[in-house]
Design a protein around this motif. Structure first.
Motif, PDB file in Angstrom:
ATOM      1  N   MET A 232       0.823  -1.192   0.000  1.00 40.75           N
ATOM      2  CA  MET A 232       0.000   0.000   0.000  1.00 40.75           C
ATOM      3  C   MET A 232       0.872   1.263   0.000  1.00 40.75           C
ATOM      4  O   MET A 232       0.556   2.219  -0.683  1.00 40.75           O
ATOM      5  CB  MET A 232      -0.931  -0.026   1.209  1.00 40.75           C
ATOM      6  N   LYS A 233       1.943   1.230   0.779  1.00 40.36           N
ATOM      7  CA  LYS A 233       2.817   2.407   0.854  1.00 40.36           C
ATOM      8  C   LYS A 233       3.369   2.758  -0.525  1.00 40.36           C
ATOM      9  O   LYS A 233       3.371   3.926  -0.920  1.00 40.36           O
ATOM     10  CB  LYS A 233       3.959   2.156   1.832  1.00 40.36           C
ATOM     11  N   ASN A 234       3.812   1.750  -1.253  1.00 39.63           N
ATOM     12  CA  ASN A 234       4.357   2.003  -2.588  1.00 39.63           C
ATOM     13  C   ASN A 234       3.299   2.593  -3.522  1.00 39.63           C
ATOM     14  O   ASN A 234       3.596   3.473  -4.326  1.00 39.63           O
ATOM     15  CB  ASN A 234       4.949   0.725  -3.187  1.00 39.63           C
ATOM     16  N   PHE A 235       2.065   2.108  -3.395  1.00 37.16           N
ATOM     17  CA  PHE A 235       0.989   2.649  -4.233  1.00 37.16           C
ATOM     18  C   PHE A 235       0.732   4.106  -3.890  1.00 37.16           C
ATOM     19  O   PHE A 235       0.542   4.939  -4.785  1.00 37.16           O
ATOM     20  CB  PHE A 235      -0.307   1.842  -4.084  1.00 37.16           C
ATOM     21  N   LEU A 236       0.703   4.443  -2.612  1.00 31.16           N
ATOM     22  CA  LEU A 236       0.451   5.831  -2.211  1.00 31.16           C
ATOM     23  C   LEU A 236       1.556   6.756  -2.716  1.00 31.16           C
ATOM     24  O   LEU A 236       1.279   7.865  -3.199  1.00 31.16           O
ATOM     25  CB  LEU A 236       0.311   5.936  -0.700  1.00 31.16           C
ATOM     26  N   ILE A 237       2.789   6.310  -2.637  1.00 27.54           N
ATOM     27  CA  ILE A 237       3.898   7.121  -3.151  1.00 27.54           C
ATOM     28  C   ILE A 237       3.783   7.254  -4.672  1.00 27.54           C
ATOM     29  O   ILE A 237       4.016   8.330  -5.235  1.00 27.54           O
ATOM     30  CB  ILE A 237       5.253   6.542  -2.700  1.00 27.54           C
TER      31      ILE A 237
END
Length: 151
Positions: free
Chosen positions: A1-6
């Motif tokens: 999820m973190k990678n998607f948000l970035i």
């Protein structure tokens, strides 16, 4: 999820920069277009302050000169990406307590806040492009899919 948000935030910076560059190319951009782009940047700053539990002294309709917009967009991008990078995946789903501009208390997850920010900015970028389109040989395209193809 973190990678998607970035990933989403990287798109936001790209799209904002395209619109800002179009505004910079105009001798006299419409005041409403400048105000709406300034609103996008101010709201991002307000949300970042809410997320980081910092007091922000900026209005959501802050007067932002076109000449400051590029640096503002890049600075805010660095700050929010740095903040998200420092969180664990479970922290992205924890509720964030904040107070709306109307003084109402709310709780939302960081995922929901960033999704809202993206949709809010896309809506307003469309307004800016509509206002400046008649003044440009080619209006900026800010579609996510265009960015993803170029990235």
């Amino acid at each position: 999820m973190k990678n998607f948000l970035i990933h989403l935030l990287n798109y936001e910076l790209w799209a904002n920069r395209r619109v800002i560059q179009a505004l910079e190319s105009l001798d006299k951009p419409p005041a409403r277009a400048v105000a709406v782009m300034g609103h996008i940047l101010a709201v991002q700053q307000v949300w970042l302050g809410r997320v980081e539990h910092e007091t922000i002294f900026v209005s959501i309709w802050e007067d932002t000169p076109v000449s400051w917009m590029e640096e503002t967009a890049q600075r805010q991008h660095r700050k929010i990406v740095s903040y998200i990078s420092g969180l664990s995946e479970p922290e992205l789903l924890l509720p964030v307590d904040y107070v709306s501009t109307g003084g109402e208390p709310y709780k939302s997850t960081l995922v929901d806040i960033l999704t809202h920010m993206s949709h809010h900015a896309a809506y307003h970028r469309g307004q800016v492009v509509q206002l400046i389109r008649p003044m440009l040989a080619e209006a900026p395209v800010t579609d996510f899919i265009v960015w993803s193809r170029e990235a």
